[in-house]
Scaffold this motif. Structure first.
Motif, PDB file in Angstrom:
ATOM      1  N   PRO A 139     -35.124 113.877 -18.170  1.00  0.00           N
ATOM      2  CA  PRO A 139     -34.804 112.707 -19.031  1.00  0.00           C
ATOM      3  C   PRO A 139     -36.447 112.357 -19.624  1.00  0.00           C
ATOM      4  N   ASN A 170     -33.671 112.401 -27.210  1.00  0.00           N
ATOM      5  CA  ASN A 170     -34.045 111.806 -26.075  1.00  0.00           C
ATOM      6  C   ASN A 170     -35.669 110.952 -26.390  1.00  0.00           C
ATOM      7  N   TYR A 216     -39.257 114.090 -23.701  1.00  0.00           N
ATOM      8  CA  TYR A 216     -38.985 113.329 -24.983  1.00  0.00           C
ATOM      9  C   TYR A 216     -38.855 114.448 -26.081  1.00  0.00           C
TER      10      TYR A 216
END
Length: 425
Positions: A167, A68, A170
């Motif tokens: 989200p 991500n 990272y």
């Protein structure tokens, strides 16, 4: 971290699955409970939306959490792994673990089991006093707690859920692995197909209190010495009888009584006579060989081989054979200037989280010992628990939570995207 309650709930759920490993069993996993736990974890991962999972017939579960990274990110992020073992140790106590929480520990002795009058006494375990005011997870006193290594499993699973739900966290590609039979020789880690775990480096969470860092472990081996004597009735034994028990005793007397676990610490190695069986015809002596220094470890193996020549010459009528096997190696021997950054990330994460590091040369091994020897540098950091392999094992919840934070923070540091948000979760 908002998921603190889930972390504890997960631990209780995993601890309820009986998964002691059993030495001497030829198959992997050595017990069915380990497969049951692996299947439970695979199902939970699928419910989180992680479809890239693989469960082998050896109960080795590996899953991939896709990277991500922010839109437009052009850097290169190495794939990393986190690993824990499914089995709990078999120390001949109750396999049915029943954890309980001591809320806001008050600094007194802890009653684990009223019916059997089992306590953790602060006089015997003064480390308890470091956790006054904190919630502590303990067993009911009839078993180990199983934080070794189900605290690690719960931390990894909770961290994965956080990554999926947020989200803004990272990270690059993350691989997680849950393996069986660590307690009986790191068998699961040795059996892993590394094509399914394509990482540059990895981390185990396996022992002990908050802040502990391990990247030095024993080199470990074992020797099995078999002796066949000559039987005879005592009335006609002179010049005929060869007593294998006495031959075994002769062997044992050639080891320094101070070169044992109870007389050594730190990086000092040892021999441990771990088992003796004998009857009028045969005897077997089992010896554990340990040393942090590779050259000294090899010298210990040579000592046993030379000793067997001496014993054979001293007892020419006895049939004596022996076998020495390597079990695992020192993680430090696999580290180089090029790959030791995996350790730097541990210290950077601890600095960010405000955790004082406690670097430890472990007098044992982890699954990381096996993976490091196979080319994947795999240091270890804490689960937060104390007194592994004991009914006095306990797990401070705040330390447990910090272990989970370590996973998230390391993943973020490796990505190179510096956001302090991880610290607040």
């Amino acid at each position: 971290m908002k998921s603190k309650t889930k972390l504890v709930e997960r631990f209780f759920r995993y601890a309820a699955v009986e998964s002691q490993s059993k030495a001497g069993v030829s198959q992997i996993p050595s017990t069915p409970g380990q497969m049951a736990l692996a299947k439970l974890l695979q199902q939970e991962l699928k419910e989180m939306g992680i479809r890239d999972t693989k469960l082998t017939e050896e109960a080795i579960l590996i899953a991939k959490i896709e990277a991500n990274l922010p839109d437009g990110f052009s850097g290169s992020v190495p794939a990393i792994g986190f690993l824990a073992h499914l089995d709990t140790v078999d120390v001949h106590m109750n396999p049915n673990i029943k954890p309980q929480i001591v809320e806001k520990y008050d600094g007194q002795d802890i009653l684990l089991n009223k019916g059997q009058d089992i306590w953790i006494r602060r006089a015997e375990h003064p480390e308890l006093l470091s956790y006054i005011g904190q919630d502590i997870i303990v067993s009911d006193g009839t078993s180990v707690l199983g934080a070794d290594d189900k605290a690690a499993i719960a931390s990894i699973m909770t961290a994965v859920e956080r990554m999926k739900d947020d989200p803004s966290l990272y990270h690059g590609d993350i691989f997680i692995a849950f393996v069986p039979d660590e307690e009986i020789g790191l068998l699961g880690a040795k059996a892993m197909d590394l094509k399914d775990f394509p990482v540059e480096f990895a981390y185990t969470l396996d022992c002990c209190e908050i802040g502990e860092v391990v990247y030095e472990t024993f080199n470990a081996g074992s020797a099995v010495i078999k002796i066949k004597g000559v039987t005879a009735h005592p009335m006609s034994a002179k010049g005929v009888l060869v007593n294998p028990s006495l031959v075994a005793n002769d062997i044992i007397n050639h080891f320094d009584k101070k070169d044992t676990p109870e007389h050594t610490d730190g990086k000092m190695g040892y021999f441990l006579i771990s088992g003796i069986t004998a009857n009028p015809n045969t005897a077997v002596v089992n010896i554990n060989i340990r040393d942090h220094d590779k050259n000294l470890y090899e010298a210990r193996k040579t000592y046993i081989a030379d000793l067997m020549k001496l014993i054979a010459a001293r007892h020419p009528k006895a049939e004596i054979s022996f076998e020495i096997k390597d079990r695992y190696s020192n993680i430090a021997d696999s580290l180089t200037e090029e790959n030791k950054q995996c350790i730097d990330y541990i210290y950077q994460a601890m600095e960010r989280l405000g955790i004082p590091p406690k670097t430890l040369a472990m007098r044992g091994g982890t699954d990381g010992s096996a993976l490091s020897a196979r080319g994947i540098p795999t240091p270890n950091f804490f689960t937060g628990a104390h007194n592994f392999h004991s009914n006095c094992e306990f797990l401070p919840v705040d330390s447990f939570e910090q272990s989970c934070r370590m996973i998230l923070t390391i993943a973020q540091l490796v990505s190179g995207i510096d956001k302090q948000a991880t610290n607040q979760r």
